[in-house]
Design a protein around this motif. Structure first.
Motif, mmCIF file in Angstrom:
data_model
loop_
_atom_site.group_PDB
_atom_site.id
_atom_site.type_symbol
_atom_site.label_atom_id
_atom_site.label_comp_id
_atom_site.label_asym_id
_atom_site.label_seq_id
_atom_site.Cartn_x
_atom_site.Cartn_y
_atom_site.Cartn_z
ATOM 1 N N PRO A 1 -8.083 1.805 5.378
ATOM 2 C CA PRO A 1 -7.542 0.773 4.625
ATOM 3 C C PRO A 1 -8.598 -0.168 4.051
ATOM 4 O O PRO A 1 -8.649 -0.948 3.063
ATOM 5 C CB PRO A 1 -6.971 -0.120 5.629
ATOM 6 C CG PRO A 1 -7.233 0.190 7.024
ATOM 7 C CD PRO A 1 -7.783 1.694 6.822
ATOM 8 N N ARG B 1 -8.046 -3.376 -5.365
ATOM 9 C CA ARG B 1 -8.748 -2.098 -5.123
ATOM 10 C C ARG B 1 -10.196 -2.187 -4.625
ATOM 11 O O ARG B 1 -11.071 -2.923 -5.231
ATOM 12 C CB ARG B 1 -8.907 -1.227 -6.311
ATOM 13 C CG ARG B 1 -9.863 0.081 -6.362
ATOM 14 C CD ARG B 1 -8.962 1.169 -5.456
ATOM 15 N NE ARG B 1 -9.737 2.502 -5.530
ATOM 16 C CZ ARG B 1 -10.496 2.956 -4.611
ATOM 17 N NH1 ARG B 1 -10.725 2.280 -3.408
ATOM 18 N NH2 ARG B 1 -11.241 4.241 -4.576
ATOM 19 N N GLN C 1 0.933 -1.152 0.116
ATOM 20 C CA GLN C 1 -0.172 0.012 -0.155
ATOM 21 C C GLN C 1 1.123 1.385 -0.099
ATOM 22 O O GLN C 1 2.242 1.192 0.518
ATOM 23 C CB GLN C 1 -1.052 0.065 1.303
ATOM 24 C CG GLN C 1 -1.937 -0.955 1.071
ATOM 25 C CD GLN C 1 -3.044 -0.883 2.248
ATOM 26 O OE1 GLN C 1 -2.905 -1.264 3.514
ATOM 27 N NE2 GLN C 1 -4.294 0.061 2.185
ATOM 28 N N THR D 1 -5.300 6.730 0.922
ATOM 29 C CA THR D 1 -6.689 6.796 1.290
ATOM 30 C C THR D 1 -6.763 7.151 2.763
ATOM 31 O O THR D 1 -6.150 6.636 3.798
ATOM 32 C CB THR D 1 -7.405 5.637 0.802
ATOM 33 O OG1 THR D 1 -6.742 4.335 1.460
ATOM 34 C CG2 THR D 1 -7.170 5.498 -0.473
ATOM 35 N N SER E 1 -9.179 1.266 -0.417
ATOM 36 C CA SER E 1 -7.740 1.466 -0.621
ATOM 37 C C SER E 1 -7.040 0.708 -1.681
ATOM 38 O O SER E 1 -8.033 -0.077 -2.553
ATOM 39 C CB SER E 1 -6.634 1.421 0.514
ATOM 40 O OG SER E 1 -5.585 1.994 0.417
#
Length: 417
Positions: free
Chosen positions: A76, A101, A68, A73, A79
């Motif tokens: 989580p 995603r 990540q 974002t 994200s």
């Protein structure tokens, strides 16, 4: 480059002195200077069969993982986890490394209780169980999925260090399932009035996307398998949509509803997100197709060329409109281009591998790739794209990527022009 010329090129310095340090590291404790002979692992029994009932990678590849981007974002559950493109080979993305995603996390869907409804402008609405779907005649095809926001952080400037974050919202798999056209035919969709299909997911966001009927009747798949096994939860288990060549959000995961209609639905993800902010302040909706794009994955940002000499420049190219026709490579920031070699197979709406021989002698270099697809579309420079789209966009950035090679061999992300 002809085979004979390539052999001659390699023979001039094929000592492989130009190894690339990728930063992957070694997870174990083996030393790189172990001499040939009988190492410890050849003098004893290894692990028994089924030591791991579901196979896992070697512990020495523990750094090849999805990652990540910190702070991308707020939560989580909504994200992105990025594919480690620089560590992969061929065109198939392993299921466990395919980017993720999500908009409301990954639901735990019981396939025995899951249902898919087909309704709207149809003669006979249908409700399918997973057993029903698996009994239909199936197809298996290789296609890429790319998030519409892939490379979105690069619109204004070079924002991220390496290719995992700049282009890692991308994966390519073999998808197996039922052609959507078969289900629409069985439900008896209204051929005169049907213009669009609304796809809805069973996640907490109930993500919905409008799909043109011409796409639905062409190559869209209601998929239940990826790379030879049932879908994984993060990839939409037990069933998802695959809309080849179209931004990934349209390939709705955890698919539970398909509604046939005569107009777009203008749902949240079509009105507020996945739209293009144009220079005049207007939001452009429904940019479905992912235009031709390419990127060099080795050498790429975050890597270091360990020594001078022969290098093989490697990368990926793709187009939402069909097959890749040609890829050109430049080592001087686009002043001069050479045609790269494409690795078979070259499939429609799938990733294609390219490679190009290069001899690096320590001079600063600017590596770029440029793809031309079978429609004649040429991947634009970032400057050309900004002339049309400005700098305030998030989505649909398919500009040429530049990697700077310093005299030290360190490779970094830069933008030219």
């Amino acid at each position: 480059m002809p085979a004979a010329s390539r052999r001659r090129f390699l023979s001039q310095g094929v000592a492989l002195s130009g190894a690339i340090a990728t930063g992957r590291g070694i997870a174990g404790d083996a030393k790189s200077d172990t001499p040939p002979g009988e190492p410890a692992w050849s003098r004893s029994l290894g692990a028994p069969i089924l030591a791991s009932p579901y196979g896992v990678p070697s512990r020495y590849e523990a750094n090849t993982v999805r990652r990540q981007s910190p702070g991308l974002t707020r939560t989580p559950h909504s994200s992105v986890a990025f594919t480690p493109l620089a560590s992969l080979f061929g065109i198939i993305t392993p299921s466990g490394l395919h980017f993720e995603r999500h908009h409301a996390g990954v639901p735990d869907v019981d396939p025995r209780a899951h249902r898919l409804i087909v309704h709207g402008l149809v003669r006979e609405p249908r409700i399918y169980t997973m057993d029903d779907l698996v009994r239909f005649p199936s197809v298996s095809r290789i296609h890429f999925i790319e998030c519409g926001a892939n490379s979105g952080m690069e619109w204004a400037n070079a924002a991220v260090p390496g290719v995992q974050y700049s282009h890692g919202m991308l994966g390519c798999s073999e998808w197996t399932g039922v052609p959507l056209a078969v289900l629409l035919e069985e439900a008896g969709f209204d051929r005169k009035r049907a213009r669009y299909v609304l796809a809805e997911g069973a996640d907490g966001a109930s993500l919905t996307r409008t799909i043109p009927i011409e796409f639905a009747l062409d190559d869209v798949i209601v998929a239940y398998a990826q790379n030879g096994e049932m879908l994984r939860p993060e990839q939409g288990y037990p069933v998802r949509l695959i809309v080849p060549g179209v931004q990934g959000v349209s390939s709705v995961k955890w698919l539970r509803r398909l509604e046939v209609g005569d107009a777009p639905w203008n749902t949240r993800e079509e009105s507020l997100h996945y739209v293009d902010l144009m220079p005049n302040g207007v939001h452009r909706q429904y940019t479905w197709i992912q235009e031709a794009k390419s990127v060099i994955t080795s050498p790429s940002g975050g890597q270091t060329i360990a020594a001078r000499g022969y290098q093989e420049i490697r990368g990926l190219a793709w187009s939402g409109r069909g097959r890749v026709k040609r890829v050109d490579v430049s080592t001087d920031g686009g002043r001069n281009w050479r045609t790269a070699t494409l690795q078979e197979p070259i499939l429609p709406k799938a990733l294609a591998r390219f490679r190009c021989d290069w001899r690096w002698q320590g001079e600063p270099a600017f590596l770029q790739s440029r793809v031309i697809d079978e429609t004649g579309y040429v991947q634009p420079s970032i400057a050309a794209l900004r002339e049309v789209r400005g700098k305030r966009s998030i989505y649909h950035n398919n500009a040429i990527q530049t990697w700077r090679v310093a005299a030290s061999g360190e490779v970094s992300n830069v933008q030219l022009g």
